[in-house]
Design a protein around this motif. Structure first.
Motif, PDB file in Angstrom:
ATOM      1  N   MET A  62       0.830  -1.215   0.000  1.00 49.79           N
ATOM      2  CA  MET A  62       0.000   0.000   0.000  1.00 49.79           C
ATOM      3  C   MET A  62       0.862   1.261   0.000  1.00 49.79           C
ATOM      4  SD  MET A  62      -3.089   0.947  -0.132  1.00 49.79           S
ATOM      5  CE  MET A  62      -4.045   2.442   0.072  1.00 49.79           C
ATOM      6  N   ARG A  63       2.008   1.175   0.751  1.00 51.17           N
ATOM      7  CA  ARG A  63       2.896   2.335   0.803  1.00 51.17           C
ATOM      8  C   ARG A  63       3.461   2.662  -0.566  1.00 51.17           C
ATOM      9  NH1 ARG A  63       8.210   2.912   1.252  1.00 51.17           N
ATOM     10  NH2 ARG A  63       8.493   0.654   1.467  1.00 51.17           N
ATOM     11  N   LYS A  64       3.790   1.630  -1.354  1.00 49.61           N
ATOM     12  CA  LYS A  64       4.330   1.864  -2.695  1.00 49.61           C
ATOM     13  C   LYS A  64       3.258   2.488  -3.609  1.00 49.61           C
ATOM     14  CE  LYS A  64       7.832  -1.782  -2.605  1.00 49.61           C
ATOM     15  NZ  LYS A  64       8.314  -3.018  -3.254  1.00 49.61           N
ATOM     16  N   ILE A  65       2.015   2.035  -3.472  1.00 46.79           N
ATOM     17  CA  ILE A  65       0.928   2.596  -4.288  1.00 46.79           C
ATOM     18  C   ILE A  65       0.749   4.077  -3.981  1.00 46.79           C
ATOM     19  CG2 ILE A  65      -1.547   2.534  -4.700  1.00 46.79           C
ATOM     20  CD1 ILE A  65      -1.464  -0.473  -4.286  1.00 46.79           C
ATOM     21  N   LEU A  66       0.765   4.421  -2.693  1.00 42.19           N
ATOM     22  CA  LEU A  66       0.625   5.830  -2.306  1.00 42.19           C
ATOM     23  C   LEU A  66       1.809   6.657  -2.789  1.00 42.19           C
ATOM     24  CD1 LEU A  66      -0.805   5.492   1.336  1.00 42.19           C
ATOM     25  CD2 LEU A  66      -2.026   6.093  -0.767  1.00 42.19           C
ATOM     26  N   THR A  67       2.995   6.079  -2.743  1.00 39.79           N
ATOM     27  CA  THR A  67       4.184   6.798  -3.229  1.00 39.79           C
ATOM     28  C   THR A  67       4.058   7.104  -4.722  1.00 39.79           C
ATOM     29  OG1 THR A  67       5.571   5.711  -1.562  1.00 39.79           O
ATOM     30  CG2 THR A  67       6.688   6.701  -3.447  1.00 39.79           C
ATOM     31  N   ILE A  68       3.597   6.121  -5.482  1.00 40.00           N
ATOM     32  CA  ILE A  68       3.397   6.327  -6.924  1.00 40.00           C
ATOM     33  C   ILE A  68       2.308   7.367  -7.167  1.00 40.00           C
ATOM     34  CG2 ILE A  68       2.664   5.221  -9.071  1.00 40.00           C
ATOM     35  CD1 ILE A  68       3.883   2.618  -7.958  1.00 40.00           C
ATOM     36  N   ALA A  69       1.231   7.294  -6.388  1.00 44.65           N
ATOM     37  CA  ALA A  69       0.126   8.258  -6.555  1.00 44.65           C
ATOM     38  C   ALA A  69       0.596   9.681  -6.275  1.00 44.65           C
ATOM     39  CB  ALA A  69      -1.030   7.882  -5.637  1.00 44.65           C
ATOM     40  N   VAL A  70       1.360   9.851  -5.206  1.00 44.82           N
ATOM     41  CA  VAL A  70       1.883  11.188  -4.879  1.00 44.82           C
ATOM     42  C   VAL A  70       2.824  11.668  -5.979  1.00 44.82           C
ATOM     43  CG1 VAL A  70       3.323  12.478  -3.265  1.00 44.82           C
ATOM     44  CG2 VAL A  70       1.585  10.905  -2.405  1.00 44.82           C
ATOM     45  N   ARG A  71       3.660  10.760  -6.483  1.00 46.12           N
ATOM     46  CA  ARG A  71       4.580  11.136  -7.563  1.00 46.12           C
ATOM     47  C   ARG A  71       3.819  11.574  -8.808  1.00 46.12           C
ATOM     48  NH1 ARG A  71       5.838   8.252 -11.943  1.00 46.12           N
ATOM     49  NH2 ARG A  71       7.756   8.807 -13.085  1.00 46.12           N
ATOM     50  N   GLU A  72       2.788  10.816  -9.178  1.00 42.76           N
ATOM     51  CA  GLU A  72       1.985  11.169 -10.351  1.00 42.76           C
ATOM     52  C   GLU A  72       1.303  12.517 -10.160  1.00 42.76           C
ATOM     53  OE1 GLU A  72       1.322   9.621 -13.351  1.00 42.76           O
ATOM     54  OE2 GLU A  72       3.000   8.290 -12.893  1.00 42.76           O
ATOM     55  N   PHE A  73       0.757  12.732  -8.973  1.00 40.17           N
ATOM     56  CA  PHE A  73       0.056  13.997  -8.708  1.00 40.17           C
ATOM     57  C   PHE A  73       1.024  15.177  -8.763  1.00 40.17           C
ATOM     58  CE2 PHE A  73      -1.469  17.280  -5.794  1.00 40.17           C
ATOM     59  CZ  PHE A  73      -2.736  17.509  -6.296  1.00 40.17           C
ATOM     60  N   ARG A  74       2.179  15.023  -8.127  1.00 45.07           N
ATOM     61  CA  ARG A  74       3.140  16.127  -8.098  1.00 45.07           C
ATOM     62  C   ARG A  74       3.719  16.404  -9.473  1.00 45.07           C
ATOM     63  NH1 ARG A  74       7.423  15.399  -3.402  1.00 45.07           N
ATOM     64  NH2 ARG A  74       8.032  17.419  -4.282  1.00 45.07           N
ATOM     65  N   SER A  75       3.996  15.340 -10.247  1.00 44.59           N
ATOM     66  CA  SER A  75       4.593  15.535 -11.567  1.00 44.59           C
ATOM     67  C   SER A  75       3.633  16.222 -12.536  1.00 44.59           C
ATOM     68  CB  SER A  75       5.032  14.190 -12.152  1.00 44.59           C
ATOM     69  OG  SER A  75       3.902  13.355 -12.368  1.00 44.59           O
ATOM     70  N   THR A  76       2.339  16.182 -12.226  1.00 44.19           N
ATOM     71  CA  THR A  76       1.351  16.826 -13.095  1.00 44.19           C
ATOM     72  C   THR A  76       0.852  18.133 -12.511  1.00 44.19           C
ATOM     73  OG1 THR A  76       0.608  14.685 -13.929  1.00 44.19           O
ATOM     74  CG2 THR A  76      -0.887  16.545 -14.227  1.00 44.19           C
ATOM     75  N   ALA A  77       0.411  18.081 -11.258  1.00 47.72           N
ATOM     76  CA  ALA A  77      -0.286  19.237 -10.673  1.00 47.72           C
ATOM     77  C   ALA A  77       0.641  20.361 -10.252  1.00 47.72           C
ATOM     78  CB  ALA A  77      -1.118  18.786  -9.469  1.00 47.72           C
ATOM     79  N   LEU A  78       1.924  20.085 -10.069  1.00 49.27           N
ATOM     80  CA  LEU A  78       2.843  21.120  -9.602  1.00 49.27           C
ATOM     81  C   LEU A  78       3.723  21.677 -10.719  1.00 49.27           C
ATOM     82  CD1 LEU A  78       3.954  19.680  -6.130  1.00 49.27           C
ATOM     83  CD2 LEU A  78       2.049  21.188  -6.700  1.00 49.27           C
ATOM     84  N   THR A  79       3.390  21.401 -11.960  1.00 44.98           N
ATOM     85  CA  THR A  79       4.135  21.992 -13.072  1.00 44.98           C
ATOM     86  C   THR A  79       3.581  23.377 -13.407  1.00 44.98           C
ATOM     87  OG1 THR A  79       2.667  20.959 -14.696  1.00 44.98           O
ATOM     88  CG2 THR A  79       4.628  19.718 -14.034  1.00 44.98           C
ATOM     89  N   LYS A  80       4.409  24.203 -13.996  1.00 49.60           N
ATOM     90  CA  LYS A  80       3.978  25.555 -14.326  1.00 49.60           C
ATOM     91  C   LYS A  80       2.837  25.559 -15.340  1.00 49.60           C
ATOM     92  CE  LYS A  80       8.490  27.672 -13.418  1.00 49.60           C
ATOM     93  NZ  LYS A  80       9.630  28.449 -13.978  1.00 49.60           N
ATOM     94  N   ALA A  81       2.934  24.663 -16.327  1.00 46.85           N
ATOM     95  CA  ALA A  81       1.888  24.621 -17.357  1.00 46.85           C
ATOM     96  C   ALA A  81       0.536  24.252 -16.743  1.00 46.85           C
ATOM     97  CB  ALA A  81       2.268  23.619 -18.441  1.00 46.85           C
ATOM     98  N   PHE A  82       0.526  23.261 -15.838  1.00 47.70           N
ATOM     99  CA  PHE A  82      -0.741  22.860 -15.220  1.00 47.70           C
ATOM    100  C   PHE A  82      -1.268  23.963 -14.316  1.00 47.70           C
ATOM    101  CE2 PHE A  82      -3.254  21.021 -11.841  1.00 47.70           C
ATOM    102  CZ  PHE A  82      -4.155  20.241 -12.547  1.00 47.70           C
ATOM    103  N   LEU A  83      -0.388  24.563 -13.538  1.00 51.34           N
ATOM    104  CA  LEU A  83      -0.838  25.630 -12.636  1.00 51.34           C
ATOM    105  C   LEU A  83      -1.450  26.783 -13.421  1.00 51.34           C
ATOM    106  CD1 LEU A  83       2.067  25.693 -10.020  1.00 51.34           C
ATOM    107  CD2 LEU A  83      -0.265  24.888  -9.682  1.00 51.34           C
ATOM    108  N   PHE A  84      -0.871  27.086 -14.579  1.00 53.76           N
ATOM    109  CA  PHE A  84      -1.450  28.170 -15.375  1.00 53.76           C
ATOM    110  C   PHE A  84      -2.790  27.754 -15.950  1.00 53.76           C
ATOM    111  CE2 PHE A  84      -2.209  30.294 -19.425  1.00 53.76           C
ATOM    112  CZ  PHE A  84      -2.116  31.626 -19.036  1.00 53.76           C
ATOM    113  N   GLY A  85      -2.860  26.531 -16.501  1.00 49.12           N
ATOM    114  CA  GLY A  85      -4.094  26.101 -17.150  1.00 49.12           C
ATOM    115  C   GLY A  85      -5.223  25.813 -16.197  1.00 49.12           C
TER     116      GLY A  85
END
Length: 488
Positions: A1-24
């Motif tokens: 479960m810990r690995k699944i959450l780690t992957i989920a956090v990584r996916e969220f951060r790699s998308t939601a914390l980019t400049k392009a996403f924040l602008f859009g």
């Protein structure tokens, strides 16, 4: 479960914390909200209508020319403006009572809408010049080119035609010479039908000013028609200006609430687009992220630390949170706009929990399909053939939009509510219509069907993902994917 959450956090951060996403997803909605505030505070006042109007009155008795002079008389315009303002006050009072607002709020909204549409009650400074019927039209056109006059209006008896037979299309006759109306019909066909008049303007005339001039011409033409028909124009005007306002109330199991017809019609489309946009954004990030990791061989490194099942679930959760955040942002923006224009009470708040439930179902279906396709190919062009069935599933809700909005309780709407690819979108449209109540058993049944559809789709996508994520070379066909599902 810990690995699944780690992957989920990584996916969220790699998308939601980019400049392009924040602008859009963040800055762009804020710009829209700021634009709405700016537009609402903007002064839409336009330059007044001022200039000369040439009128060629070729009607019997030449009464329309003097009528236009009277129409643009400053005193007559002042009286009409006072009558219009009185009607606005009356309509604002009735609408405020129906919507539970103050008359000042409604009047402000009416004035804002009128300003935005270019409706101005300020008197126009129009000088009407009457010229003989035989005046050369070409010389008048030249005056519009030079800007000497705003426009030229030519009215004749065709404009005033009251004979209903003139509106009957030309019928073939055995002997054309025996048709007594042949010449008249031919003239009307060549030069324009009954009710038409010539309006000639130059390039300097604003569209809203041209509309104001045409409105004046049409008003005096209608008044003259009334007189010829033996009807007093003031009586017709008084009767037509009497407002008819519906006080719409929706009665529910928990009480009553007022209803705005325009917003009620738009709500299904608004909620459909809100759900569709958030689901597609999360699904697209799943597809492109998986495709990029596979083509760059990063996927092999990741799979050395986690299993394919853990990676799939983590990716689904992470990008699902991205889509959910997008939906929350735009839903908040919509409610803020509704509150700004005093329409928040029209939004069905009891729909929001169901919107979250149906988002999970819609995202589970589309996201798993996107993930499967992204894992099966190494280039975007290879995915085109595999996207065909997904594209059909994506456009199905829009094909059903009109019939569902028109009749949310029809057999088609209820059947589409139990078909997993269209289920979440159709249910959201049905739930957003206050005049339609869905039984609780149907809500629970659609959720059960949707969850089962998501489980089956994720199961199939996991089989494709397990095989395709480490397979390179020739891109698979749709039949190959089915073989992977059967034998993986």
């Amino acid at each position: 479960m810990r690995k699944i959450l780690t992957i989920a956090v990584r996916e969220f951060r790699s998308t939601a914390l980019t400049k392009a996403f924040l602008f859009g997803a963040v800055v762009f909605p804020l710009l829209i909200w700021g634009g709405m505030l700016g537009v609402s505070a903007m002064d839409f006042k336009k330059p007044p209508l001022e200039g000369k109007l040439v009128v060629v009155d070729a009607t019997n008795g030449s009464k329309l020319g003097p009528a236009l002079v009277q129409y643009f008389d400053p005193e007559a315009q002042k009286q009409r403006a006072e009558q219009a303002k009185a009607l606005i006050d009356q309509a604002a009072a009735q609408q405020a009572k129906a919507l539970g607002k103050s008359p000042e709020q409604v009047k402000s909204e009416i004035n804002f809408a009128m300003s935005a549409m270019g409706i101005n009650l300020e008197p126009a400074k129009v000088v009407v010049e009457l010229v003989p019927a035989e005046t050369d039209v070409q010389s008048l056109k030249q005056r519009t080119r030079t800007g000497e006059v705003m426009a030229v209006v030519r009215i004749d008896e065709r404009t005033m035609a009251l004979d209903p037979t003139l509106f009957i299309p030309e019928q073939p006759v055995a002997d054309e010479d025996a048709d007594p109306s042949r010449d008249l019909r031919r003239e009307l066909r060549d030069k324009g039908g009954p009710g038409t008049y010539e309006f000639i303007q130059g390039t300097q005339l604003r569209p809203d000013h041209a509309g104001a001039l045409r409105q004046g011409v049409e008003r005096v033409v209608k008044d003259e028609r009334y007189r010829r028909a033996g009807v007093e124009p003031m009586t017709v005007s008084a009767l037509s200006q009497l407002p008819v306002v519906a006080r719409s109330t929706v009665v529910t199991d928990t009480g009553e609430r007022s209803s705005s017809e325009g917003l009620t019609r738009m709500l299904p489309f608004i909620f459909l687009m809100l759900l569709y946009m958030s689901v597609m954004m999360g699904g697209n990030y799943l597809f492109y992220g998986t495709l990029e990791e596979k083509s760059s061989r990063v996927m092999e490194v990741i799979l050395s630390a986690v299993s394919a099942r853990q990676l799939l679930i983590g990716k689904m959760i992470g990008q699902g949170l991205v889509g959910l955040m997008v939906m929350a942002i735009y839903a908040g923006l919509g409610m803020a706009a509704a509150s700004r224009f005093n329409l928040l009470q029209q939004v069905p708040m009891d729909l929001l929990p169901w919107l979250l439930v149906y988002f999970i179902i819609a995202y589970g279906l589309i996201g798993s399909l996107m993930l499967a396709v992204g894992s099966a190919v190494t280039e975007i062009r290879e995915a085109q053939s595999l996207f065909t069935p997904i594209t059909i599933l994506i456009i199905l809700p829009f094909m059903l939009m009109i019939p569902v909005m028109q009749n949310p309780g029809s057999l088609l709407a209820r059947a589409a509510s139990f078909f997993p690819p269209t289920l979440p979108y159709v249910m959201v449209m049905r739930l957003s219509q206050p005049s339609h109540v869905i039984p609780l058993w149907e809500l629970l049944a659609t959720v059960l069907v949707g969850v089962l559809g998501v489980i089956v789709t994720i199961w199939a996508a996991a089989k494709v993902f397990r095989v395709g994520v480490l397979m390179y070379g020739k891109p698979p066909s749709f039949g190959t994917l089915l073989k992977w599902i059967r034998h993986a």
